[in-house]
Design a protein around this motif. Structure first.
Motif, PDB file in Angstrom:
ATOM      1  N   PHE A 128       3.680  20.999  12.870  1.00 50.64           N
ATOM      2  CA  PHE A 128       4.025  19.839  13.697  1.00 50.64           C
ATOM      3  C   PHE A 128       3.677  20.102  15.159  1.00 50.64           C
ATOM      4  O   PHE A 128       3.113  19.235  15.833  1.00 50.64           O
ATOM      5  N   ALA A 129       3.996  21.290  15.648  1.00 49.55           N
ATOM      6  CA  ALA A 129       3.713  21.631  17.046  1.00 49.55           C
ATOM      7  C   ALA A 129       2.209  21.613  17.337  1.00 49.55           C
ATOM      8  O   ALA A 129       1.800  21.251  18.440  1.00 49.55           O
ATOM      9  N   ARG A 130       1.405  21.998  16.357  1.00 52.51           N
ATOM     10  CA  ARG A 130      -0.057  21.997  16.542  1.00 52.51           C
ATOM     11  C   ARG A 130      -0.661  20.613  16.328  1.00 52.51           C
ATOM     12  O   ARG A 130      -1.854  20.423  16.531  1.00 52.51           O
ATOM     13  N   VAL A 134       6.918  27.285   9.099  1.00 54.63           N
ATOM     14  CA  VAL A 134       5.528  26.851   8.917  1.00 54.63           C
ATOM     15  C   VAL A 134       5.402  25.364   9.222  1.00 54.63           C
ATOM     16  O   VAL A 134       4.474  24.935   9.912  1.00 54.63           O
ATOM     17  N   LEU A 135       6.357  24.578   8.704  1.00 55.28           N
ATOM     18  CA  LEU A 135       6.319  23.135   8.972  1.00 55.28           C
ATOM     19  C   LEU A 135       6.425  22.844  10.466  1.00 55.28           C
ATOM     20  O   LEU A 135       5.676  22.014  10.997  1.00 55.28           O
ATOM     21  N   GLU A 144       5.918  12.960   8.453  1.00 56.52           N
ATOM     22  CA  GLU A 144       5.588  13.951   7.427  1.00 56.52           C
ATOM     23  C   GLU A 144       6.498  15.172   7.538  1.00 56.52           C
ATOM     24  O   GLU A 144       6.942  15.728   6.535  1.00 56.52           O
ATOM     25  N   LEU A 145       6.799  15.588   8.763  1.00 58.38           N
ATOM     26  CA  LEU A 145       7.705  16.714   8.986  1.00 58.38           C
ATOM     27  C   LEU A 145       9.076  16.418   8.385  1.00 58.38           C
ATOM     28  O   LEU A 145       9.632  17.244   7.649  1.00 58.38           O
TER      29      LEU A 145
END
Length: 67
Positions: free
Chosen positions: A47-49, A42-43, A56-57
């Motif tokens: 990040f990809a979006r 999910v993280l 933050e990641l």
């Protein structure tokens, strides 16, 4: 001294108890690994979006992996 049947029953109970302990261990270790893996996915998707920054990641990954 124990006869052959008594020795067999003792070994059978040791095997059954060992399998039970192993099964409980696997059940709980898989659940933890899967939940942690799902959270990481999910993280990485966020990040990809572009929903979270690289900083933050990294911070959130550190929180998930600390013991």
């Amino acid at each position: 001294m124990m006869g052959g049947t008594g020795m067999f029953m003792m070994l059978l109970w040791i095997v059954v108890l060992g399998l039970l302990i192993y099964g409980v261990y696997r059940l709980f270790s898989r659940r933890t690994d899967k939940q942690e893996g799902d959270a990481m996915l999910v993280l990485e998707e966020k990040f990809a979006r572009g929903e979270i920054s690289e900083e933050e990641l990294r911070r959130r990954k550190a929180v998930l992996t600390e013991d």
